[in-house]
Design a protein around this motif. Structure first.
Motif, PDB file in Angstrom:
ATOM      1  N   ILE A  40      56.785  21.477  22.087  1.00  0.00           N
ATOM      2  CA  ILE A  40      58.163  21.458  22.018  1.00  0.00           C
ATOM      3  C   ILE A  40      58.698  20.874  23.581  1.00  0.00           C
ATOM      4  O   ILE A  40      57.868  21.351  24.878  1.00  0.00           O
ATOM      5  CB  ILE A  40      59.077  22.828  22.221  1.00  0.00           C
ATOM      6  N   PRO A  41      59.210  19.281  23.485  1.00  0.00           N
ATOM      7  CA  PRO A  41      59.370  18.408  25.085  1.00  0.00           C
ATOM      8  C   PRO A  41      60.044  19.012  25.950  1.00  0.00           C
ATOM      9  O   PRO A  41      60.989  19.964  25.294  1.00  0.00           O
ATOM     10  CB  PRO A  41      60.142  16.809  24.202  1.00  0.00           C
ATOM     11  N   ALA A  42      60.287  18.953  27.439  1.00  0.00           N
ATOM     12  CA  ALA A  42      60.348  19.778  28.131  1.00  0.00           C
ATOM     13  C   ALA A  42      62.400  19.089  27.758  1.00  0.00           C
ATOM     14  O   ALA A  42      62.833  18.198  27.907  1.00  0.00           O
ATOM     15  CB  ALA A  42      60.643  18.780  29.197  1.00  0.00           C
ATOM     16  N   SER A  43      63.569  20.009  27.971  1.00  0.00           N
ATOM     17  CA  SER A  43      64.556  19.812  27.910  1.00  0.00           C
ATOM     18  C   SER A  43      65.165  19.328  26.327  1.00  0.00           C
ATOM     19  O   SER A  43      65.527  17.708  26.555  1.00  0.00           O
ATOM     20  CB  SER A  43      65.087  18.505  28.938  1.00  0.00           C
ATOM     21  N   ALA A  44      64.436  19.321  26.039  1.00  0.00           N
ATOM     22  CA  ALA A  44      64.686  19.170  24.328  1.00  0.00           C
ATOM     23  C   ALA A  44      64.566  19.920  23.134  1.00  0.00           C
ATOM     24  O   ALA A  44      63.324  20.128  22.653  1.00  0.00           O
ATOM     25  CB  ALA A  44      63.861  17.548  23.904  1.00  0.00           C
ATOM     26  N   ASP A  45      65.887  20.247  22.662  1.00  0.00           N
ATOM     27  CA  ASP A  45      65.559  21.085  21.461  1.00  0.00           C
ATOM     28  C   ASP A  45      65.048  20.796  20.579  1.00  0.00           C
ATOM     29  O   ASP A  45      65.550  20.082  20.550  1.00  0.00           O
ATOM     30  CB  ASP A  45      67.471  22.297  21.206  1.00  0.00           C
ATOM     31  N   THR A  46      64.427  21.977  20.091  1.00  0.00           N
ATOM     32  CA  THR A  46      63.505  21.507  18.999  1.00  0.00           C
ATOM     33  C   THR A  46      64.212  22.074  17.032  1.00  0.00           C
ATOM     34  O   THR A  46      63.013  22.911  17.915  1.00  0.00           O
ATOM     35  CB  THR A  46      62.256  20.985  19.259  1.00  0.00           C
ATOM     36  N   THR A  47      64.499  21.999  16.374  1.00  0.00           N
ATOM     37  CA  THR A  47      63.882  22.420  14.991  1.00  0.00           C
ATOM     38  C   THR A  47      62.889  23.231  14.688  1.00  0.00           C
ATOM     39  O   THR A  47      61.684  21.760  14.676  1.00  0.00           O
ATOM     40  CB  THR A  47      65.148  21.384  13.893  1.00  0.00           C
ATOM     41  N   ILE A  48      62.009  23.450  14.127  1.00  0.00           N
ATOM     42  CA  ILE A  48      60.853  23.815  13.881  1.00  0.00           C
ATOM     43  C   ILE A  48      60.884  24.653  12.827  1.00  0.00           C
ATOM     44  O   ILE A  48      59.349  24.856  12.061  1.00  0.00           O
ATOM     45  CB  ILE A  48      60.279  24.637  15.047  1.00  0.00           C
ATOM     46  N   ILE A 139      65.813  26.730  16.088  1.00  0.00           N
ATOM     47  CA  ILE A 139      65.323  25.806  16.537  1.00  0.00           C
ATOM     48  C   ILE A 139      64.833  26.005  18.584  1.00  0.00           C
ATOM     49  O   ILE A 139      65.622  27.318  18.942  1.00  0.00           O
ATOM     50  CB  ILE A 139      66.849  25.118  17.887  1.00  0.00           C
ATOM     51  N   VAL A 140      63.819  25.810  18.552  1.00  0.00           N
ATOM     52  CA  VAL A 140      63.977  26.208  20.047  1.00  0.00           C
ATOM     53  C   VAL A 140      64.205  25.484  21.391  1.00  0.00           C
ATOM     54  O   VAL A 140      64.180  24.394  21.142  1.00  0.00           O
ATOM     55  CB  VAL A 140      62.148  26.204  19.632  1.00  0.00           C
ATOM     56  N   ASP A 141      64.681  25.944  22.146  1.00  0.00           N
ATOM     57  CA  ASP A 141      64.998  25.521  23.421  1.00  0.00           C
ATOM     58  C   ASP A 141      63.833  25.666  24.878  1.00  0.00           C
ATOM     59  O   ASP A 141      64.122  27.092  25.088  1.00  0.00           O
ATOM     60  CB  ASP A 141      66.489  25.355  23.826  1.00  0.00           C
ATOM     61  N   SER A 142      63.559  24.687  25.379  1.00  0.00           N
ATOM     62  CA  SER A 142      61.894  24.853  25.814  1.00  0.00           C
ATOM     63  C   SER A 142      62.927  24.972  27.980  1.00  0.00           C
ATOM     64  O   SER A 142      62.194  24.813  27.903  1.00  0.00           O
ATOM     65  CB  SER A 142      61.421  23.546  25.679  1.00  0.00           C
ATOM     66  N   ALA A 146      57.563  20.905  28.942  1.00  0.00           N
ATOM     67  CA  ALA A 146      56.585  21.019  27.294  1.00  0.00           C
ATOM     68  C   ALA A 146      56.069  22.652  27.572  1.00  0.00           C
ATOM     69  O   ALA A 146      55.691  22.729  28.233  1.00  0.00           O
ATOM     70  CB  ALA A 146      56.106  19.986  27.435  1.00  0.00           C
ATOM     71  N   VAL A 147      56.331  23.373  25.833  1.00  0.00           N
ATOM     72  CA  VAL A 147      55.566  24.117  25.589  1.00  0.00           C
ATOM     73  C   VAL A 147      55.337  24.485  24.437  1.00  0.00           C
ATOM     74  O   VAL A 147      55.711  23.405  23.152  1.00  0.00           O
ATOM     75  CB  VAL A 147      56.439  25.817  26.323  1.00  0.00           C
ATOM     76  N   LYS A 148      54.277  25.063  24.185  1.00  0.00           N
ATOM     77  CA  LYS A 148      53.897  24.653  22.445  1.00  0.00           C
ATOM     78  C   LYS A 148      53.685  26.152  22.024  1.00  0.00           C
ATOM     79  O   LYS A 148      53.849  27.560  22.304  1.00  0.00           O
ATOM     80  CB  LYS A 148      51.842  25.004  22.520  1.00  0.00           C
ATOM     81  N   ILE A 149      54.462  26.337  20.744  1.00  0.00           N
ATOM     82  CA  ILE A 149      55.030  27.193  19.716  1.00  0.00           C
ATOM     83  C   ILE A 149      54.436  27.412  18.396  1.00  0.00           C
ATOM     84  O   ILE A 149      54.365  26.056  18.444  1.00  0.00           O
ATOM     85  CB  ILE A 149      56.263  26.914  19.132  1.00  0.00           C
ATOM     86  N   GLU A 150      53.914  27.808  17.670  1.00  0.00           N
ATOM     87  CA  GLU A 150      52.877  28.553  17.013  1.00  0.00           C
ATOM     88  C   GLU A 150      54.288  28.911  16.080  1.00  0.00           C
ATOM     89  O   GLU A 150      54.850  29.977  15.553  1.00  0.00           O
ATOM     90  CB  GLU A 150      51.754  29.110  16.549  1.00  0.00           C
ATOM     91  N   ILE A 151      53.886  28.305  14.406  1.00  0.00           N
ATOM     92  CA  ILE A 151      55.209  28.694  13.473  1.00  0.00           C
ATOM     93  C   ILE A 151      54.159  29.195  12.400  1.00  0.00           C
ATOM     94  O   ILE A 151      53.511  28.231  11.467  1.00  0.00           O
ATOM     95  CB  ILE A 151      56.286  27.926  13.139  1.00  0.00           C
ATOM     96  N   PHE A 152      54.455  30.449  11.229  1.00  0.00           N
ATOM     97  CA  PHE A 152      53.268  30.598  10.453  1.00  0.00           C
ATOM     98  C   PHE A 152      54.852  31.559   9.195  1.00  0.00           C
ATOM     99  O   PHE A 152      55.282  32.655  10.207  1.00  0.00           O
ATOM    100  CB  PHE A 152      52.451  31.361  10.471  1.00  0.00           C
ATOM    101  N   VAL A 153      54.919  30.867   8.104  1.00  0.00           N
ATOM    102  CA  VAL A 153      55.717  30.981   7.418  1.00  0.00           C
ATOM    103  C   VAL A 153      54.762  31.389   5.869  1.00  0.00           C
ATOM    104  O   VAL A 153      54.336  30.430   5.371  1.00  0.00           O
ATOM    105  CB  VAL A 153      56.746  29.813   6.636  1.00  0.00           C
TER     106      VAL A 153
END
Length: 156
Positions: A40-48, A139-142, A146-153
C-alpha cells in the motif's frame, strides 16, 4: 471441495502460570482461494477486496454469496493502518453507502466469515444494530507510510 482449517492460539505466562487458549475452526466446502500481498503506497487509500453477487460484477471481484472466510494481516512491523469497511446498506450489489473504519496495528490480523449480511453500523445513540448488510469492499489507508498487507479469502 476442501476443508479450510484455521487456528488461533493465545499464550502468555504471568507469575509462572501460562494462560490462553487454542481455537481451531474447520470451514468445509472450499473450492477457491484468493491470496496476495499488496504494498500500500504512502498516502494512498487502496482497495484490496471487492465483493459482488457475481465475479463479473466488478474487476477482481469475489463472489459475496460464496465467500466463507476473510483474513487481512498488516505485515508491517511498525506502522498501523486503517481498514475501511465499505458497506452496501441496500444489499443491492451497488456501491457502498456506509462505512466503518478500524485500526489494524502492525503485525495484527482482521478476520471475518462471510461478507454477506455480515455488518451493520449505527450513529443513533450507540445502539446495537442487528439489520445486517453486505460488506461491499475493504479499503486500506496507510497514512504517510508504505506498508505491506496480506489478504486471504476462501470461498465455495
Amino acid at each position: 471441495m476442501a476443508d479450510l482449517t484455521t487456528t488461533i492460539i493465545e499464550s502468555v505466562t504471568i507469575n509462572g502460570v501460562t494462560r490462553g487458549s487454542s481455537n481451531v475452526k474447520t470451514i468445509s466446502g472450499i473450492e477457491h482461494t484468493f491470496e496476495r500481498v499488496v504494498t500500500i503506497p504512502a498516502s494512498a487509500d487502496t482497495t484490496i477486496l471487492v465483493n459482488k453477487n457475481t465475479v463479473a460484477g466488478a474487476d477482481g471481484a469475489v463472489d459475496i454469496q460464496d465467500t466463507k472466510y476473510i483474513r487481512i494481516t498488516n505485515l508491517d512491523d511498525t506502522n498501523t493502518v486503517n481498514l475501511s469497511l465499505q458497506i452496501d446498506s441496500g444489499n443491492d450489489d451497488s456501491a457502498a453507502d456506509e462505512s466503518a473504519t478500524i485500526s489494524l496495528a502492525a503485525g495484527h490480523s482482521f478476520v471475518m466469515g462471510t461478507p454477506h449480511d455480515a455488518i451493520a453500523v449505527s450513529d443513533a445513540n450507540a445502539t446495537i444494530n442487528t439489520s445486517m448488510h453486505d460488506l461491499e469492499s475493504i479499503i486500506v489507508d496507510s497514512a504517510d507510510q508504505a506498508v505491506k498487507i496480506e489478504i486471504f479469502v476462501a470461498s465455495a
